[in-house]
Design a protein around this motif. Structure first.
Motif, PDB file in Angstrom:
ATOM      1  N   ALA A   1     -66.363  -9.442  11.817  1.00  0.00           N
ATOM      2  CA  ALA A   1     -66.720 -10.308  12.952  1.00  0.00           C
ATOM      3  C   ALA A   1     -67.693 -11.420  12.554  1.00  0.00           C
ATOM      4  N   PHE A   2     -68.564 -11.137  11.592  1.00  0.00           N
ATOM      5  CA  PHE A   2     -69.584 -12.101  11.168  1.00  0.00           C
ATOM      6  C   PHE A   2     -69.546 -12.268   9.652  1.00  0.00           C
ATOM      7  N   PRO A   3     -68.519 -12.937   9.136  1.00  0.00           N
ATOM      8  CA  PRO A   3     -68.371 -13.042   7.677  1.00  0.00           C
ATOM      9  C   PRO A   3     -69.494 -13.811   6.984  1.00  0.00           C
ATOM     10  N   LYS A   4     -70.226 -14.639   7.719  1.00  0.00           N
ATOM     11  CA  LYS A   4     -71.289 -15.438   7.099  1.00  0.00           C
ATOM     12  C   LYS A   4     -72.648 -14.740   7.119  1.00  0.00           C
ATOM     13  N   LYS A   5     -72.720 -13.593   7.772  1.00  0.00           N
ATOM     14  CA  LYS A   5     -73.991 -12.853   7.843  1.00  0.00           C
ATOM     15  C   LYS A   5     -74.210 -12.074   6.550  1.00  0.00           C
ATOM     16  N   THR A   6     -75.477 -11.964   6.181  1.00  0.00           N
ATOM     17  CA  THR A   6     -75.828 -11.181   4.987  1.00  0.00           C
ATOM     18  C   THR A   6     -75.786  -9.693   5.326  1.00  0.00           C
ATOM     19  N   SER A   7     -75.810  -8.870   4.305  1.00  0.00           N
ATOM     20  CA  SER A   7     -75.828  -7.420   4.480  1.00  0.00           C
ATOM     21  C   SER A   7     -77.054  -6.995   5.301  1.00  0.00           C
ATOM     22  N   LYS A   8     -78.176  -7.642   5.034  1.00  0.00           N
ATOM     23  CA  LYS A   8     -79.407  -7.330   5.768  1.00  0.00           C
ATOM     24  C   LYS A   8     -79.256  -7.675   7.260  1.00  0.00           C
ATOM     25  N   GLU A   9     -78.647  -8.822   7.552  1.00  0.00           N
ATOM     26  CA  GLU A   9     -78.433  -9.223   8.946  1.00  0.00           C
ATOM     27  C   GLU A   9     -77.460  -8.267   9.654  1.00  0.00           C
ATOM     28  N   ILE A  10     -76.421  -7.848   8.949  1.00  0.00           N
ATOM     29  CA  ILE A  10     -75.441  -6.909   9.513  1.00  0.00           C
ATOM     30  C   ILE A  10     -76.122  -5.586   9.863  1.00  0.00           C
ATOM     31  N   LYS A  11     -76.954  -5.090   8.944  1.00  0.00           N
ATOM     32  CA  LYS A  11     -77.652  -3.819   9.193  1.00  0.00           C
ATOM     33  C   LYS A  11     -78.634  -3.947  10.359  1.00  0.00           C
ATOM     34  N   LYS A  12     -79.228  -5.112  10.520  1.00  0.00           N
ATOM     35  CA  LYS A  12     -80.148  -5.340  11.642  1.00  0.00           C
ATOM     36  C   LYS A  12     -79.371  -5.325  12.976  1.00  0.00           C
ATOM     37  N   ILE A  13     -78.199  -5.948  13.004  1.00  0.00           N
ATOM     38  CA  ILE A  13     -77.355  -5.930  14.201  1.00  0.00           C
ATOM     39  C   ILE A  13     -76.962  -4.493  14.541  1.00  0.00           C
ATOM     40  N   LEU A  14     -76.579  -3.738  13.519  1.00  0.00           N
ATOM     41  CA  LEU A  14     -76.174  -2.348  13.738  1.00  0.00           C
ATOM     42  C   LEU A  14     -77.345  -1.509  14.240  1.00  0.00           C
ATOM     43  N   LEU A  15     -78.509  -1.673  13.650  1.00  0.00           N
ATOM     44  CA  LEU A  15     -79.698  -0.946  14.110  1.00  0.00           C
ATOM     45  C   LEU A  15     -79.986  -1.272  15.579  1.00  0.00           C
ATOM     46  N   ASN A  16     -79.910  -2.548  15.938  1.00  0.00           N
ATOM     47  CA  ASN A  16     -80.133  -2.948  17.326  1.00  0.00           C
ATOM     48  C   ASN A  16     -79.085  -2.340  18.251  1.00  0.00           C
ATOM     49  N   SER A  17     -77.854  -2.212  17.775  1.00  0.00           N
ATOM     50  CA  SER A  17     -76.801  -1.580  18.575  1.00  0.00           C
ATOM     51  C   SER A  17     -77.116  -0.108  18.814  1.00  0.00           C
ATOM     52  N   TYR A  18     -77.533   0.592  17.772  1.00  0.00           N
ATOM     53  CA  TYR A  18     -77.933   2.000  17.927  1.00  0.00           C
ATOM     54  C   TYR A  18     -79.076   2.119  18.936  1.00  0.00           C
ATOM     55  N   MET A  19     -80.046   1.227  18.838  1.00  0.00           N
ATOM     56  CA  MET A  19     -81.184   1.257  19.767  1.00  0.00           C
ATOM     57  C   MET A  19     -80.720   1.008  21.194  1.00  0.00           C
ATOM     58  N   HIS A  20     -79.823   0.041  21.368  1.00  0.00           N
ATOM     59  CA  HIS A  20     -79.296  -0.287  22.698  1.00  0.00           C
ATOM     60  C   HIS A  20     -78.585   0.916  23.312  1.00  0.00           C
ATOM     61  N   TYR A  21     -77.669   1.521  22.562  1.00  0.00           N
ATOM     62  CA  TYR A  21     -76.912   2.646  23.106  1.00  0.00           C
ATOM     63  C   TYR A  21     -77.772   3.893  23.259  1.00  0.00           C
ATOM     64  N   GLY A  22     -78.790   4.043  22.441  1.00  0.00           N
ATOM     65  CA  GLY A  22     -79.750   5.135  22.628  1.00  0.00           C
ATOM     66  C   GLY A  22     -80.491   4.976  23.945  1.00  0.00           C
ATOM     67  N   LEU A  23     -80.909   3.754  24.239  1.00  0.00           N
ATOM     68  CA  LEU A  23     -81.587   3.473  25.498  1.00  0.00           C
ATOM     69  C   LEU A  23     -80.660   3.750  26.682  1.00  0.00           C
ATOM     70  N   LEU A  24     -79.406   3.324  26.570  1.00  0.00           N
ATOM     71  CA  LEU A  24     -78.456   3.591  27.648  1.00  0.00           C
ATOM     72  C   LEU A  24     -78.287   5.084  27.895  1.00  0.00           C
ATOM     73  N   MET A  25     -78.229   5.873  26.818  1.00  0.00           N
ATOM     74  CA  MET A  25     -78.078   7.318  26.972  1.00  0.00           C
ATOM     75  C   MET A  25     -79.299   7.915  27.669  1.00  0.00           C
ATOM     76  N   PHE A  26     -80.501   7.493  27.281  1.00  0.00           N
ATOM     77  CA  PHE A  26     -81.699   7.998  27.947  1.00  0.00           C
ATOM     78  C   PHE A  26     -81.724   7.590  29.417  1.00  0.00           C
ATOM     79  N   GLU A  27     -81.326   6.359  29.723  1.00  0.00           N
ATOM     80  CA  GLU A  27     -81.267   5.926  31.120  1.00  0.00           C
ATOM     81  C   GLU A  27     -80.266   6.772  31.903  1.00  0.00           C
TER      82      GLU A  27
END
Length: 149
Positions: free
Chosen positions: A19-45
């Protein structure tokens, strides 16, 4: 969960790289971490929502929406299955009876858990594979038919 239980993490990384071919590996991992955080918050809610009494003082509805809900008419409430859409169920059910169409979970324990967490006063649940006649009947009874797609 990102570090301890990385369910489908490799697949997610591959999809993000596509989806984001121009993003670095570090940027991809940051997006994924934020996704985990988002869905974790949704589960707690979601978990909190099933144990917390919803009051209109906390979850307010504007006057126009309240007028619509107070009419003696049926409604179809269609929302995206995005975020924590279930938080609207206890609020709307304070105005009208609801029939909420749900997907059965393949894990029977998970299915019981989600169904229990979605049960409120004035709320009935029906499988998406359930009787269309029952869904239609709820509309004849001036209820809210809730769908998330």
């Amino acid at each position: 969960m990102y570090y301890l239980f990385p369910l489908r993490k490799d697949v997610a990384i591959k999809n993000l790289e596509i989806a984001f071919p121009k993003k670095t590996s570090k940027e991809i991992k940051k997006i994924l971490l934020n996704s985990y955080m988002h869905y974790g918050l949704l589960m707690f809610e979601f978990l909190r929502n099933s144990t917390k009494k919803t009051t209109l003082g906390i979850n307010s509805i504007n006057n126009q929406t309240e007028e619509i809900l107070l009419k003696n008419e049926s409604l179809i409430y269609m929302t995206a299955h995005l975020g924590n859409w279930e938080m609207s169920i206890p609020i709307l059910s304070q105005y009208k009876k609801m029939l909420v169409v749900v997907k059965e979970q393949s894990n029977s324990g998970g299915d019981r858990f989600f169904n229990k967490a979605r049960k409120y006063k004035n709320v009935r649940l029906i499988s998406k594979k359930g009787s269309k006649r029952i869904m239609l009947k709820s509309l004849y009874e001036n209820s809210i038919l809730a769908l998330a797609s």
